[in-house]
Scaffold this motif. Structure first.
Motif, PDB file in Angstrom:
ATOM      1  N   SER A  95      -4.087   3.603  -0.339  1.00  0.00           N
ATOM      2  CA  SER A  95      -5.062   3.918  -1.380  1.00  0.00           C
ATOM      3  C   SER A  95      -6.436   3.365  -1.036  1.00  0.00           C
ATOM      4  N   SER A  96      -6.487   2.335  -0.187  1.00  0.00           N
ATOM      5  CA  SER A  96      -7.781   1.776   0.189  1.00  0.00           C
ATOM      6  C   SER A  96      -8.540   2.680   1.142  1.00  0.00           C
ATOM      7  N   THR A 139      -7.309   3.423   4.128  1.00  0.00           N
ATOM      8  CA  THR A 139      -6.854   3.098   5.467  1.00  0.00           C
ATOM      9  C   THR A 139      -5.708   4.035   5.846  1.00  0.00           C
TER      10      THR A 139
END
Lengths: 686, 832
Positions: free
Chosen positions: A204-205, A207
């Motif tokens: 979700s970041s 990445t």
């Protein structure tokens, strides 16, 4: 414990198929597993990782990817190019949709379970809408050359990361365009080998985590297309990768059989800067770890060596108990062997054929532990090959040995086996009644006069077997309240009065065979039944549950017996409850009515109801210490559980007559020799 | 100054260099290392020992740079004191007396006025605690530092078992299978442990620990060769670790690089491993470092690291893992079979070094001169393997010939080789001349050359005695083999025996005419020309342990020591026992330059030294309780020039010095000098420099500054600048004298400033002197004004001119004045 003459059978050449993929039900307690032969299995975390459902495979159907969508619906896709939805109540493929993109290598469902994305051989990523009653093609995303080997949705469902050969791409779901392409082997100079992105995860970041055939696990910033971190963890390929739901831990599996955990840890105490750190290595497998999954409390890995390993995360455990122990499952949690007691025959079930063996015999007697010479060698009598691509669901041989029955997904076969001296003739029984197929379990009555067929919707068919080779449908039992789930276990009483059936919702129904009506239901218990049997003398139903509890239910009295209540009051021994594998078979000694014989993969146990239960301070496995004690001390140490761990792994144990046992073993080393050679690794000191 | 009244036993170098982790100075130019009771300072560039800082009365256990002043060094010792040194000048600044044994020392930048030390817990044996020691700021040199506060209990004594985390946030300590981490701010103590399971390769006890310099990460080494990297250890439960495994045996030490991106580890494999990014797959090796790595330390700029090895070697390795320099001390082999032998050529001490090697150890510089490979076989590190080892060494009188005996220890028959080496002047090393296989059928017990300085070479004789009950005489013969490269070789000339007794010792008289060979209980004396048995002596019961002839005026005496504790002196002329004494003599060592003979006895757990002349039965010197350890070997090493010794008692030490080796492999000597005298700073002066690492940035800045300074008139800058130019000797001396020994600045200032002035050509020397005196009076009034004047004066000449003409404009009178000042302040320091 009593002395038995034991047939130690090691000629069951079962080679379990390797694990191809794993899928944890999101926010659920189930794990779906697909094997290389196309079989799909469902394990229930709550029921001590019991193998709850098995959908046998088919030659025509390979499974490359599994995913849960829309709650409890399970989808699989494979090299056949189809997307298949599985019917978990009827344990068969429900419907298939052609992906229209050649072989499907990967499939992923979005976080809400409303859409499926598949990655195909032709390089396309296709979106399907999950609708009630099936799936519907939605559209294609931007297509480029190169098969899509792995897919991952961003948790916001707006982007998809896809891994291909040498490259990984990020698609925008709304526009369908490629918004980022990252060359994975850009950083490896002068290497002409292609770099296969085996697995990918979109966090979700933002990445993107990729694992590739160069043995690297890499973390990318998808927006800038830059490499954030790269961890070389192996000299061979990293095949699989799974992220925990909290996105703070990753498990990867490599082709050397090692699995590694990555954890997102703060660089400094109290600071917000976090970094992925490779922490624990595990070497549970000998071959490729093709599939990994990350449940909230455990790391799960499945390898081509057919092992499913569940490694609990100790830091997530509140207390030491069943969940906190490492589990390894190699063999199925159900019986693949049936035994004709009177004829001394064993029927082995393989995925596509059956083998009928006659046990060897000896004239000699000997002392405890001696190996007796055989006067007649065990004999392979018949091999029955099932026709068609479908795998066998279940099989059974009658106690007299003259009937053999098996079922595949679409067909039911009954054979009449006749023995004339040394020659054997197998005749197919014509005109078997049309039944609701497939059959999930087959059970002959003790007098070999009838056959019970476990079927879908909780129904049990009773077939009468006719001489010299025919049968007719006598009756079909259905649970009074109805049930959507199929019956998966059957037990018939020796006197031919009763039959007990367990369906997939774990309800046990007992039917009266004399008046063909429903007798009663055993009170519901919140765990899966792993084995049950009816006592030949007392007609008590003995039930083993996957949480290792044992119950005894008196059929005539329609209630639990006093012994069973006593067991529940006292509780079973802690060591017994923490055992690894479920009880797969229960049998009785007719000469000694208080004895119950049960076994799992690692032990064989004679449960003597006449003796006191051990308390937690006593030694549960006390047979070897008992041997060394003098007679009077031994009497004081005796308790109900008499456990023998000599035969491992034990696939089947049965009592032929009052002092003759048959034990079917499958040594792990024998399985290993059937597997392809593992990757050569230099070991220090060799 | 204290009169040299007593003879003191001092450790003389050769002590282990691996008492504690070595420390690089802040500019990585110097390496500081604990060595026995001393702290040694080496130059990284030249490997030279620059300074030996002594003052501790027991082993130095830890050294740390003062985090607040990188020119200062803390050292801790078992004598219970912490000393603060100015290591550039080798001067102790302060001594803090703690009171209990200090086993390790740690200094932290974050703790302003305290250091950490490991001390034994009072009242309990073998339990230790980490305490913080408050160092008082009071004036004076000797201070008490009794203010201790316990930080951690139950720590291990080894300095490798405790490490401080980034910025001193936490301290981690390991003991056996337990790791404890204490967070200073939160006052929280977390304990972790690894399972105690024993694996095939050994247990997994912790052996060392290192903390990441910038992150919360602890690296621990284990006895089974694993390295664990702990993270998240501020959680009691959710801690985690990863494992790195390459070492097959104990990880001896770990060190993080300055940035923490890589980790260095070392162990008994003698391989330094560099782990990149904490990855198991990215690692580099520096193999073949010679012997097990004991300690690893990094320089503060990360350019160098150094490893301390078990064989007393320091290896300096540069950042890309290339071998750079090595400093070799005395190698301590487990068993010195060769004894202490003095090489007549170099006066170096010769003894067993690396396995199969002979080391030449220079006592003065405490460094190995060279190592001679005698056995010339690959040494295999493996327990239980019988290795060829060097057992006997003898030099001829001029050091021209060297005889060595090596044997492979076998149960039944030892494999022996006698080798004779010739000193090659061209290559300046020993060359193998003759190899004799199995010179005796049993172990060789003793060996000596005929020591005749004045005789020509062909009279050189070697005698060996063996357990096979014979002694053999070896002589040089012309080599008849035309293929041989050398003209002479050695062969056996005579085999002598006596009643089939085992020959144990042999010794030539000073003139070489007589050979004494001891056969168990009997000493036989042989004529060295005819090989006739002249006479026998014996002193039953008791086998002869040592024999030696007297020298110079006492050459008619033969001294022998027996097993049953008798020291006998026989007169060779009368063939009678002259005197005997009841003494359990372990070592009997004649001084080659005088009549004196030293005997070391071992009685009831103490060694005593007796020095006597053979002609009188009363010893001239007795030192009881020389040391607690058993003394195994001793040797007289001739001094370069005879020492002036005041006391009559110690005259025997005038021409040579006695060294002895205890069974704990410590080399000791006897010194008549007092403690203070031995500690005078070495004559070498170190250039005073700003001891800060030069970075490209500072170079750039420096360039800029220099331009500025050339334009400006800043006096200080100019002085610094002047130093680079060739100064007048007076200014140089002034600059090179340590600041704290100079007289007050106001006193020096006028002279110094005058020296900077450009004297007018017409001004005579006399005038200058007058001016100096005048100005020195003035300084007492107002120095500020004075400086203003000089600045004003300096404004006139252009800076370039100033630099050029600064060189030698100092008058002789001024120089004299400065010298005088220097002399004064030296006496002032010696009075301290």
């Amino acid at each position: 414990m009593g002395e038995f003459e034991v047939h130690r059978v090691r000629f069951f050449g079962l080679v379990p198929a390797g694990v191809r993929c794993l899928a944890c039900q999101p926010r659920g307690g189930r794990l779906a597993l697909a094997r290389t032969d196309g079989a799909v299995e469902v394990y229930n975390f709550a029921a001590n990782y019991f193998q709850e459902k098995v959908i046998p495979g088919s030659e025509a159907r390979s499974v490359e990817a599994l995913c849960w969508a829309a709650g409890e619906r399970l989808f699989g896709a494979g090299l056949g190019g189809d997307i298949t939805e599985y019917d978990l109540a009827r344990l068969c493929p429900a419907r298939s949709v052609d992906g229209c993109g050649g072989p499907v290598w990967s499939m992923a469902a979005n976080s809400t379970g409303t859409q499926l994305a598949i990655g195909c051989e032709d390089g396309s990523v296709k979106l399907f809408q999950v609708v009630p009653g099936g799936i519907q093609f939605e559209r294609n995303l931007d297509r480029r050359k190169g098969r899509i080997l792995c897919l991952s949705w961003h948790p916001s469902d707006t982007r998809i990361a896809a891994g291909s050969i040498d490259i990984l791409r990020v698609f925008d779901v709304c526009s369908g365009q490629t918004v980022q392409r990252i060359m994975v082997n850009y950083h490896v100079q002068k290497v002409k080998r292609e770099c296969i992105v085996w697995s990918i995860a979109f966090l979700s970041s933002g990445t993107v985590v990729s694992s590739d055939s160069f043995g690297r696990v890499q973390f990318w910033d998808w927006e800038r297309g830059t490499l954030l971190e790269s961890h070389t963890i192996s000299t061979s390929a990293v095949l699989s990768l799974a992220v925990s739901e909290k996105e703070d831990s990753i498990i990867v599996g490599t082709s050397t059989g090692a699995t590694y955990q990555f954890q997102l840890l703060p660089v400094k105490m109290g600071s917000l800067e976090k970094r992925w750190v490779r922490t624990k290595p595990f070497q549970h497998h000998t071959h490729d770890v093709r599939a990994v999954a990350h449940s909230s409390t455990a790391l799960i890995s499945g390898g081509l060596d057919a092992q499913l390993v569940i490694r609990p995360l100790m830091e997530k455990m509140q207390k030491k108990g069943y969940d906190a122990a490492l589990r390894k499952f190699t063999f199925p949690h159900r019986r693949l062997v049936s035994c004709a007691r009177k004829a001394r025959l064993l029927l082995f079930q393989f995925s596509q054929h059956l083998e009928l063996w006659r046990l060897g015999s000896t004239n000699e007697t000997g002392k405890d532990g001696e190996v007796l010479p055989l006067c007649r060698m065990p004999e392979h009598l018949v091999q029955l090959k099932s026709k068609g691509p479908e795998h066998i669901y279940c099989s059974c041989v009658s106690p007299c040995g003259s009937w053999v029955a098996y079922s595949t997904a679409s067909r039911f076969h009954l054979y009449r086996v006749q023995y004339e001296g040394d020659s054997i003739s197998v005749k197919k029984v014509p005109k078997v009644p049309k039944l609701l197929l497939p059959a999930y379990q087959l059970q002959f009555s003790a007098d070999s006069g009838s056959l019970f067929v476990a079927s879908a919707r909780g129904s049990v068919h009773v077939l009468q077997l006719l001489e010299p080779g025919g049968c007719k449908l006598l009756h079909t039992f259905r649970p009074p309240s109805g049930s959507p789930e199929a019956v998966y276990l059957l037990a018939a009483s020796a006197d031919g009065h009763w039959v007990a059936a367990v369906s997939g919702d774990w309800a046990i129904h007992i039917y009266n065979l004399k008046c063909f009506k429903h007798h009663c239901a055993v009170p519901a218990y919140s765990c899966a039944v792993t084995a049950l049997a009816i006592h030949p003398v007392t007609n008590n139903l003995v039930i083993a549950y996957s949480d290792q509890q044992l119950f005894e239910f008196s059929i005539p009295e329609k209630q639990y017996t006093a012994w069973s209540r006593m067991v529940q009051n006292c509780g079973l021994h802690r060591v017994w409850l923490e055992r690894d594998s479920p009880i797969t078979h229960i049998t009785f000694n007719p000469k000694n009515p208080s004895h119950i014989l049960l076994h799992d993969v690692y032990m064989f146990c004679v449960l003597d109801k006449s003796l006191p239960l051990p308390d937690n301070s006593a030694l549960l496995m006390n047979q070897s210490t008992l041997k060394q004690l003098p007679e009077n001390a031994r009497q004081r140490q005796l308790h109900a559980f008499k456990i023998c761990k000599k035969f491992q792994p034990l696939l089947f144990a049965d009592l032929l007559d009052e002092n003759c046992l048959v034990m079917v073993e499958r040594p792990i080393m024998d399985v290993k020799t059937q597997l392809p050679l593992p990757i050569q690794q230099k070991k220090f000191g060799t | 100054m204290v009169a040299p009244a007593t003879l003191r036993v001092v450790r003389c170098g050769g002590s282990s260099l691996h008492g504690a982790r070595a420390v690089f100075s802040a500019d990585s130019k110097y390496l500081l290392c604990a060595s026995g009771d001393f702290v040694k300072m080496y130059s990284v560039a030249t490997e030279e020992t620059l300074r030996v800082m002594g003052g501790h009365a027991d082993l130095v256990t830890g050294i740390q740079l003062n985090p607040h002043n990188h020119m200062q060094l803390y050292s801790s010792s078992l004598d219970g004191s912490i000393k603060l040194w100015d290591f550039m000048d080798g001067i102790p600044i302060k001594t803090f007396t703690v009171g209990s044994k200090l086993l390790a020392l740690y200094a932290l930048a974050s703790s302003e006025d305290s250091v950490f030390a490991v001390i034994p817990k009072s009242g309990e044996r073998d339990t230790f605690q980490l305490v913080s020691v408050k160092l008082t700021k009071a004036a004076g040199q000797d201070l008490e530092a009794r203010e201790l506060s316990v930080v951690l209990d139950g720590v291990d004594a080894s300095p490798k078992h405790i490490a401080f985390g980034r910025e001193g946030e936490y301290v981690a300590s390991v003991k056996e299978v337990n790791l404890q981490v204490y967070f200073f701010k939160r006052k929280q103590l977390n304990r972790f442990s690894v399972s105690t399971t024993k694996t095939k390769s050994g247990n997994n006890h912790f052996t060392c620990i290192a903390c990441h310099p910038t992150e919360d990460c602890i690296a621990t080494g284990h006895a089974d060769g694993k390295i664990r990297l702990w993270r998240n250890f501020h959680h009691k439960k959710e801690y985690t670790f990863s494992t790195l495994h390459w070492h097959h045996d104990t990880v001896m030490d770990l060190a993080f690089s300055v940035e923490g991106t890589s980790l260095l580890s070392g162990g008994v494999e003698s391989v330094l491993v560099l782990w990149h990014n904490e990855s198991d797959h990215q690692k580099d090796f520096l193999p073949r470092l010679g012997s097990a790595i004991e300690y690893i330390s990094m320089s503060s700029d990360g350019a160098l690291c150094c490893t301390l090895h078990t064989d007393n070697r320091i290896t300096i390795i540069n950042s890309n893992l290339r071998f750079c320099k090595s400093i070799q001390g005395l190698i301590k082999s487990t068993d010195v079979k060769t004894g202490l032998v003095v090489d007549p050529r170099t006066k170096a001490l010769v003894l067993n070094g690396e396995p199969g090697h002979l080391q030449f150890y220079c006592l003065q510089s405490d460094q190995q001169l060279f190592s001679l490979d005698i056995v010339q076989r690959q040494y295999i590190h493996q327990a239980g393997l019988n290795q060829a080892d060097l057992v006997k060494v003898a030099f001829s009188a001029q050091g021209k010939w060297l005889a060595t005996v090596e044997e492979i220890e076998e149960e039944s028959d030892p494999e022996l080789q006698l080798k004779l080496w010739f000193y090659d002047e061209e290559t300046q090393s020993f060359k193998l001349n003759t190899r004799i296989n199995m010179p005796h059928d049993g172990h060789i017990t003793d060996m000596c050359f005929r020591d005749m300085d004045e005789l020509e070479e062909d009279s050189l004789i070697l005698v060996t005695t063996g357990r096979d009950c014979v002694f053999k005489v070896w002589v040089m013969v012309e080599d008849t083999d035309p293929e041989a490269q050398q003209s002479v070789s050695w062969s056996c000339d005579f085999v002598g025996s006596y009643h089939n007794y085992q020959a144990t010792n042999c010794c030539f008289s000073e003139d070489g005419s007589l050979l004494a060979v001891s056969f168990e209980e009997t000493v036989t004396v042989w004529d060295s020309v005819t090989w006739d048995l002249k006479c026998t002596f014996c002193h039953p019961p008791g086998k002869i342990r040592n024999i030696c002839f007297g020298r110079l005026t006492c050459s008619k005496y033969l001294i022998g020591a027996t097993d049953y504790g008798f020291l006998c002196c026989w007169n060779l002329l009368s063939c009678a026992l002259e005197w005997s004494a009841h003494l359990n003599v372990l070592v009997l060592q004649p001084d080659p330059l005088s009549e004196h003979i030293a005997a070391v006895s071992w009685l009831s757990k103490e060694s005593s030294l007796f020095v006597f002349k053979p002609n009188e039965p009363r010893p001239i010197y007795i030192q009881r309780n020389l040391c607690k350890e058993k003394i195994q070997l001793a040797a007289f090493v001739p001094r370069d020039e005879p020492e002036t010794i005041g006391s009559e008692k110690y005259l025997w030490l005038r021409r040579s010095q006695l060294f002895f080796l205890t069974d704990t492999q410590e080399l000791m000597t006897l010194s008549t000098k007092s403690l203070e005298e031995r500690l005078t700073p070495s004559s070498k002066q170190l250039a005073v420099e700003e001891s800060l690492p030069v970075t490209p940035f500072s170079l750039l800045l420096g360039k800029h500054r220099r331009q500025q300074s050339q334009e400006g008139t800043d006096l200080g800058k100019l002085v610094v600048h002047n130093k680079h130019e060739q100064d007048s000797p007076a200014v140089k001396e002034l600059l090179h004298t340590p600041a704290h020994v100079l007289p007050s600045a106001s006193f020096l200032c006028p002279i110094f400033i005058n020296s900077l002035l450009i004297s007018k050509e017409n001004k005579s020397a006399e005038e200058v002197v007058d001016e100096v005196e005048m100005e020195s009076e003035k300084t007492e009034d107002d120095s500020d004004e004075e400086r203003d004047v000089t600045e004003m004066e300096q404004e006139d000449p252009s800076p370039v001119e100033l630099l050029g003409e600064m060189t030698c404009k100092l008058s002789k009178a001024q120089e004299k004045e400065l010298r005088k000042i220097r002399k004064i302040d030296y006496s002032w320091i010696s009075a301290f």
